[in-house]
Each structure stands twice: as structure tokens, then as C-alpha cells.
Design an enzyme around this catalytic site. Structure first.
Site, PDB file in Angstrom:
ATOM      1  N   CYS A  71       8.070 -50.105  15.849  1.00  0.00           N
ATOM      2  CA  CYS A  71       8.080 -49.598  17.221  1.00  0.00           C
ATOM      3  C   CYS A  71       6.756 -48.906  17.523  1.00  0.00           C
ATOM      4  O   CYS A  71       6.300 -48.069  16.743  1.00  0.00           O
ATOM      5  CB  CYS A  71       9.231 -48.607  17.350  1.00  0.00           C
ATOM      6  SG  CYS A  71       9.289 -47.819  18.946  1.00  0.00           S
ATOM      7  N   CYS A  77       8.437 -40.490  19.240  1.00  0.00           N
ATOM      8  CA  CYS A  77       9.876 -40.439  19.533  1.00  0.00           C
ATOM      9  C   CYS A  77      10.599 -39.723  18.394  1.00  0.00           C
ATOM     10  O   CYS A  77      10.260 -39.883  17.234  1.00  0.00           O
ATOM     11  CB  CYS A  77      10.405 -41.861  19.661  1.00  0.00           C
ATOM     12  SG  CYS A  77      12.184 -41.964  19.805  1.00  0.00           S
ATOM     13  N   CYS A  80      13.522 -42.009  15.291  1.00  0.00           N
ATOM     14  CA  CYS A  80      13.294 -42.479  13.925  1.00  0.00           C
ATOM     15  C   CYS A  80      12.380 -41.479  13.228  1.00  0.00           C
ATOM     16  O   CYS A  80      11.492 -40.926  13.837  1.00  0.00           O
ATOM     17  CB  CYS A  80      12.560 -43.817  13.923  1.00  0.00           C
ATOM     18  SG  CYS A  80      13.555 -45.183  14.516  1.00  0.00           S
ATOM     19  N   CYS A 159      14.095 -49.667  22.468  1.00  0.00           N
ATOM     20  CA  CYS A 159      14.295 -48.942  21.208  1.00  0.00           C
ATOM     21  C   CYS A 159      14.744 -49.930  20.144  1.00  0.00           C
ATOM     22  O   CYS A 159      15.669 -50.717  20.360  1.00  0.00           O
ATOM     23  CB  CYS A 159      15.351 -47.861  21.400  1.00  0.00           C
ATOM     24  SG  CYS A 159      15.974 -47.193  19.857  1.00  0.00           S
ATOM     25  N   TYR A 311      39.749 -33.834   8.428  1.00  0.00           N
ATOM     26  CA  TYR A 311      38.597 -34.022   9.333  1.00  0.00           C
ATOM     27  C   TYR A 311      38.637 -35.459   9.860  1.00  0.00           C
ATOM     28  O   TYR A 311      37.646 -36.198   9.750  1.00  0.00           O
ATOM     29  CB  TYR A 311      37.267 -33.772   8.613  1.00  0.00           C
ATOM     30  CG  TYR A 311      37.164 -32.481   7.847  1.00  0.00           C
ATOM     31  CD1 TYR A 311      36.688 -31.321   8.466  1.00  0.00           C
ATOM     32  CD2 TYR A 311      37.541 -32.405   6.506  1.00  0.00           C
ATOM     33  CE1 TYR A 311      36.565 -30.134   7.753  1.00  0.00           C
ATOM     34  CE2 TYR A 311      37.431 -31.221   5.790  1.00  0.00           C
ATOM     35  CZ  TYR A 311      36.946 -30.093   6.413  1.00  0.00           C
ATOM     36  OH  TYR A 311      36.821 -28.924   5.707  1.00  0.00           O
ATOM     37  N   GLU A 332      42.552 -32.833  12.402  1.00  0.00           N
ATOM     38  CA  GLU A 332      41.267 -32.767  13.102  1.00  0.00           C
ATOM     39  C   GLU A 332      41.317 -31.620  14.110  1.00  0.00           C
ATOM     40  O   GLU A 332      42.340 -31.379  14.746  1.00  0.00           O
ATOM     41  CB  GLU A 332      41.024 -34.113  13.813  1.00  0.00           C
ATOM     42  CG  GLU A 332      40.043 -34.116  14.959  1.00  0.00           C
ATOM     43  CD  GLU A 332      38.607 -33.815  14.543  1.00  0.00           C
ATOM     44  OE1 GLU A 332      38.135 -34.351  13.536  1.00  0.00           O
ATOM     45  OE2 GLU A 332      37.977 -33.003  15.249  1.00  0.00           O
ATOM     46  N   ASP A 381      36.419 -35.892   5.043  1.00  0.00           N
ATOM     47  CA  ASP A 381      35.182 -36.406   5.663  1.00  0.00           C
ATOM     48  C   ASP A 381      34.618 -35.295   6.544  1.00  0.00           C
ATOM     49  O   ASP A 381      34.594 -35.408   7.770  1.00  0.00           O
ATOM     50  CB  ASP A 381      35.523 -37.665   6.495  1.00  0.00           C
ATOM     51  CG  ASP A 381      34.289 -38.315   7.117  1.00  0.00           C
ATOM     52  OD1 ASP A 381      33.158 -37.901   6.815  1.00  0.00           O
ATOM     53  OD2 ASP A 381      34.468 -39.256   7.915  1.00  0.00           O
ATOM     54  N   CYS A 408      28.391 -36.558   4.626  1.00  0.00           N
ATOM     55  CA  CYS A 408      27.119 -36.849   5.304  1.00  0.00           C
ATOM     56  C   CYS A 408      26.032 -35.887   4.838  1.00  0.00           C
ATOM     57  O   CYS A 408      24.946 -35.859   5.395  1.00  0.00           O
ATOM     58  CB  CYS A 408      27.289 -36.795   6.816  1.00  0.00           C
ATOM     59  SG  CYS A 408      27.945 -35.228   7.394  1.00  0.00           S
TER      60      CYS A 408
HETATM   61  N1  SAH Z   1      36.452 -39.579   9.827  1.00  0.00           N
HETATM   62  C1  SAH Z   1      36.157 -39.228  11.183  1.00  0.00           C
HETATM   63  C2  SAH Z   1      34.802 -38.596  11.399  1.00  0.00           C
HETATM   64  C3  SAH Z   1      34.623 -37.302  10.692  1.00  0.00           C
HETATM   65  S1  SAH Z   1      33.267 -36.386  11.273  1.00  0.00           S
HETATM   66  C4  SAH Z   1      36.347 -40.427  12.072  1.00  0.00           C
HETATM   67  O1  SAH Z   1      36.694 -41.448  11.583  1.00  0.00           O
HETATM   68  O2  SAH Z   1      36.165 -40.348  13.265  1.00  0.00           O
HETATM   69  C5  SAH Z   1      33.874 -34.756  10.980  1.00  0.00           C
HETATM   70  C6  SAH Z   1      35.012 -34.342  11.883  1.00  0.00           C
HETATM   71  O3  SAH Z   1      35.460 -33.072  11.460  1.00  0.00           O
HETATM   72  C7  SAH Z   1      34.660 -34.204  13.349  1.00  0.00           C
HETATM   73  O4  SAH Z   1      35.542 -35.010  14.088  1.00  0.00           O
HETATM   74  C8  SAH Z   1      34.882 -32.702  13.655  1.00  0.00           C
HETATM   75  O5  SAH Z   1      35.384 -32.486  14.941  1.00  0.00           O
HETATM   76  C9  SAH Z   1      35.890 -32.337  12.609  1.00  0.00           C
HETATM   77  N2  SAH Z   1      35.959 -30.923  12.176  1.00  0.00           N
HETATM   78  C10 SAH Z   1      34.958 -30.014  12.092  1.00  0.00           C
HETATM   79  N3  SAH Z   1      35.411 -28.866  11.542  1.00  0.00           N
HETATM   80  C11 SAH Z   1      36.730 -29.060  11.266  1.00  0.00           C
HETATM   81  C12 SAH Z   1      37.741 -28.239  10.678  1.00  0.00           C
HETATM   82  N4  SAH Z   1      37.469 -27.016  10.250  1.00  0.00           N
HETATM   83  N5  SAH Z   1      38.968 -28.760  10.532  1.00  0.00           N
HETATM   84  C13 SAH Z   1      39.244 -30.028  10.947  1.00  0.00           C
HETATM   85  N6  SAH Z   1      38.342 -30.824  11.518  1.00  0.00           N
HETATM   86  C14 SAH Z   1      37.086 -30.354  11.676  1.00  0.00           C
END
Ligand code: SAH
Length: 456
Positions: A71, A77, A80, A159, A311, A332, A381, A408
Site C-alpha cells: 500500500c 496510515c 497496518c 485499503c 466472555y 457475557e 476468550d 488475544c
Molecule cells: N468469543 C467472543 C468474543 C470474545 S471478545 C465472540 O465469539 O464473539 C471478549 C468479550 O468479553 C467481549 O464480548 C466483551 O464484551 C466481554 N467481556 C469483557 N469483560 C467481561 C467480563 N468481565 N465478563 C464477561 N464478559 C466480558
């Protein structure tokens, strides 16, 4: 040492934001647009006690891993960060970063790690783009991205991370604005109409959504615009989103449909999702499927298991696993995400998934306290800060035979895995997945099993 001093550095590492890192006189310097292996000259822009920032002024000797950016605006930008590093080397770098954190922070040795899962084509992988619209110095309408930390928009409709159709859509929207004398929104004066163009593409379905974020509730000549956009194959949803606030938040709460449906559909595996302008949805669907496929493989389900998905967001992992499990419970904190999770379960005819709104570290401990529930597999997650200690404690007390950790941020992953390992678990498998080529981010999936179970 002072600001504006020149330093010569050999770049050895890359920071979480994607800056190259080199050392000078015991200080770490972060230098944007450099690649590990580069020998560079840089001018100091910011000094802290043990580290600083410097601006690249000259590449004295390029790294063997340096490539020409695809790019033309890769450096200005913010989208990236490591386009100038060969993709092969990006994967090596990311895998080493995960391993390094597991060793250094997690104190793991002999790590059972499979090779990182990269992309066959590491460009055009994003299914969502939000282009700010503005005027350039000459009064021309531009669409692109904000330069550096400013709010000056640099025109770039092409992009290389986004869908190829984005450019055609932006050309049509801007031609319409010019023909109808519609002005872009101006943050300083609060005048003007069009703020952003949001585009989403269902990679598996080919369905396209265009949403114009406007500082108002109408668009002059809306029908002409929808006629022009409808000529694009796959166009499914054209809408306005109303945002009249003086804010950096892109989308407002309300909007109206101009043409088509108010959502597009896409698939992760064989689970269908309805995605509206405000919905959360993973931006790299190709790698998401691989990441969650790996979580499924690690969970090793036979059909009768009880799974807790902490999560869970919009339930992508929960619904993916529900097809192979007895029952899945998702937790969540964002209520709208749980609304989406429930709707997605319904439209897929999945009736063995149940969702809870609340904090993972409050819901699971309290349900366990009251009902002594059992889980065969617990999936977590979490966001970058990792799992809360109260959640980890409950997982340890529940002694669930398997924990699948999707992360992540490999630093907090390493910290949390160490806690589990000090309380009866062993790291059995792990693997990194590249969800965001050209950036410094990397995802990891790890399988933890109870040592008493592993030994039979
Ligand atoms: N596996 C999920 C993505 C997870 S990303 C999917 O498939 O969509 C992390 C997630 O954790 C986000 O959605 C965020 O809102 C949530 N989160 C953040 N802190 C949290 C907590 N203390 N308890 C529960 N969820 C939480």
C-alpha cells in the site's frame, strides 16, 4: 540524552503496537516503520526513564525480512503496522512472541506448541470498514483514514486489508455527494452531513451492507444513491445511521433503512449470523473459523458434554461448540451481544445453548456456589487484560477436566496459564493463529487438562 538526539539502533523486536524495538545505551527505543534486523538511524522524539520513542530517519542496512509495502500509504496510515515485514517473517515473529511470553512470564519449558496458522492471502481479509469522509485542502471530498494522531483525512479508498468492493462503493457515494452538493461533516463547526461510510461484506454469502453515518436524519436524493449502489452484485442492505453528537464514537443508536434488508447474513462454519450495522462480528471470518475450529478440536467433544463459554460475545464459540456438545452455557457482560447470541441460536435451530448477561467473574462463582455445577470443558476468550482472579479460582475449584483458553494477548495468557498450572492443570497443547496480518496482534489457543485426569 535529549529529544532530537540521533541514535543508531539494531531493531531486535516488535512491540504490541507494531513498532520496532532497538536498544541504545541500555534504553529501549520504539521506532515506527522498522523491521527486526534493520540497522537504522533515528531521532529521539520522547524520553522516559527506561525507554523512549524515536522517528526513523535513515535505514543504514535493511533487514533481510524487509519488503516493499503493498500500500502506498502504509506508513502514514495507522491501520497496518508491519506491512514492510515479509509475511513469512511476520508469522515467525508472532509465533516466537507467544512462545517467548509463555517461557518468560509463564515459566513454561518444553512448550507443546504446533506451528502458527497463517493466511494463504494475508490481504483483503477484513469484512468491515469504516471510512471517515471529509474535505481536503482544495475542497475535494475525500474518504480514507485519519493521518497519525490527527483528524486530517488522507484519501485512500483502496485499503489493502479491506474488501475490494469498498473502492467502488466509496466512488459511488462520493459522486452522489458531489452531484447533490452534500457536504461531509466538519468536526470543528458541527456542520455538514456525511460523517462515515460503514461497509460490511459477508465473505461466505457475498452479501453487502452500506451504511452512511449522517449528522441528520435524511440524505438528499437518497433514491438515486440506492439505485446506483444496487447495481453492485450482492448489495443487500443500504441504510442511514443518525449521529448528531460531537463525538469520536462512529455510530449513533438510531437509523433508518433506505433499501433492502436491515441486516446481511454470513457464516462461521455452518452457523449463520445476521449482522446489522451495530452488531459486533469478527472482522476476519476466514481465520475466525480456523481459530474456533481449533478451540473445538481442543475441547474434544463427543456429544454429551457440558461446556461453559466465558466472555462469549455474540456466542460465536458457544454456537460452534453447541453442535457437538450436550449443553453450552455462555456468559457475557454486554447485554446487546447476548441478544444477538440468543437470536443467532434461534435462527440456527440451536436449542442446547443458554446465555447469561453479567461478569464472568461474578456469574460463574455464584452459580457454582449455589448449584455445585459441573463442566466438562470451560472455554475462556477474555479481552486483553485476561481472566479475573475470581474466575480462575472458580475454574480451579470446579476441577473441570479441560480448559480451552482463547487469547488475544499472550502476556496475560501466560500469566493465567501459570496460575492454572500451579493448581492442578497442565499445558497440553497450544497454537497461535494469525487473525490480523500486517499488524502486531496474534491470537493463541491453549488446552489445559487436569493432571489427575491426564494421569488417569
Ligand atoms: N468469543 C467472543 C468474543 C470474545 S471478545 C465472540 O465469539 O464473539 C471478549 C468479550 O468479553 C467481549 O464480548 C466483551 O464484551 C466481554 N467481556 C469483557 N469483560 C467481561 C467480563 N468481565 N465478563 C464477561 N464478559 C466480558
Amino acid at each position: 540524552m535529549e529529544k532530537n538526539d540521533m541514535v543508531s539502533l539494531t531493531i531486535e523486536d516488535i512491540s504490541a503496537e507494531g513498532f520496532g524495538v532497538g536498544r541504545f545505551d541500555g534504553m529501549a527505543f520504539f521506532v515506527k516503520d522498522t523491521v527486526p534486523g534493520d540497522e537504522v538511524e533515528a531521532s529521539v522524539t520522547k524520553l522516559k526513564k527506561t525507554y523512549g520513542y524515536a522517528r526513523l530517519t535513515k535505514i543504514l542496512k535493511p533487514s533481510p525480512h524487509r519488503v516493499k509495502a503493498v500500500c502506498p500509504v502504509a506508513r502514514s496510515c495507522g491501520g497496518c503496522q508491519i506491512q514492510e515485514m515479509s509475511y513469512e517473517q511476520q508469522l515467525v515473529f508472532k509465533e516466537n512472541k507467544v512462545r517467548g511470553n509463555l517461557e518468560r512470564i509463564g515459566k513454561f519449558t518444553d512448550i507443546p506448541m504446533d506451528p502458527i496458522i497463517g493466511m494463504e492471502n494475508p490481504f483483503h481479509y477484513r469484512n468491515k470498514a469504516q471510512f471517515p469522509i471529509g474535505l481536503d485542502k482544495n475542497g475535494n471530498i475525500v474518504a480514507g483514514f485519519y493521518a497519525g494522531r490527527t483528524h486530517t483525512i488522507i484519501d485512500n479508498r483502496r485499503c489493502c486489508l479491506g474488501a475490494e468492493v469498498n473502492e467502488r462503493i466509496l466512488d459511488i457515494v462520493i459522486a452522489h455527494m458531489e452531484a447533490e452538493h452534500i457536504l461531509p461533516y466538519d468536526e470543528k463547526t458541527g456542520r455538514g452531513l456525511v460523517r462515515h461510510v460503514l461497509i460490511r461484506v459477508g465473505f461466505a454469502t457475498g452479501q453487502i451492507m452500506v451504511c452512511l453515518v449522517v449528522n441528520g436524519t435524511d440524505l438528499p436524493g437518497a433514491e438515486k444513491l440506492t439505485d446506483a449502489l444496487r447495481a453492485i452484485e450482492g448489495m443487500t442492505s443500504i441504510s442511514l445511521n443518525f449521529n448528531r453528537e460531537n463525538t469520536n464514537v462512529i455510530l449513533g443508536r438510531d437509523g433508518k433503512l433506505l433499501w433492502g434488508k436491515n441486516y446481511i447474513e454470513d457464516f462461521i462454519g455452518n452457523v449463520k449470523y445476521q449482522i446489522s450495522p451495530l452488531s459486533f462480528f469478527q472482522v476476519n471470518p476466514v481465520q475466525t473459523e480456523k481459530l474456533y475450529g481449533l478451540a473445538l478440536e481442543y475441547a474434544g467433544l463427543d456429544g454429551g458434554e457440558t461446556v461453559w463459554d466465558m466472555y462469549c460475545g455474540i456466542g460465536t464459540i458457544s454456537l460452534f461448540l453447541a453442535q457437538k456438545a450436550g449443553k453450552v452455557y455462555g456468559v457475557e457482560v454486554v447485554p446487546q451481544a447476548i441478544d444477538d447470541a440468543c437470536r443467532n441460536a434461534r435462527i440456527n435451530g440451536i436449542d442446547n445453548a443458554q446465555f447469561f448477561v453479567g461478569k464472568a467473574e461474578e456469574i460463574l462463582p455464584s452459580i457454582y456456589q449455589r448449584h455445585r455445577i459441573h463442566a466438562d470443558v470451560i472455554v475462556v476468550d477474555p479481552p486483553r487484560k485476561g481472566c479475573d482472579a475470581a474466575l480462575l479460582n472458580t475454574i480451579i475449584r470446579m476441577q473441570s477436566p479441560k480448559v480451552v483458553y482463547v487469547s488475544c494477548d499472550s502476556a496475560t495468557l501466560a500469566r493465567d496459564l501459570r496460575i492454572l498450572c500451579d493448581h492442578g492443570y497442565a499445558l497440553t497443547k497450544c497454537r497461535a493463529v494469525d487473525m490480523f496480518p500486517m499488524t502486531g496482534h496474534v491470537e493463541t489457543v491453549a488446552l489445559m487438562t487436569r493432571t489427575d485426569v491426564a494421569k488417569g
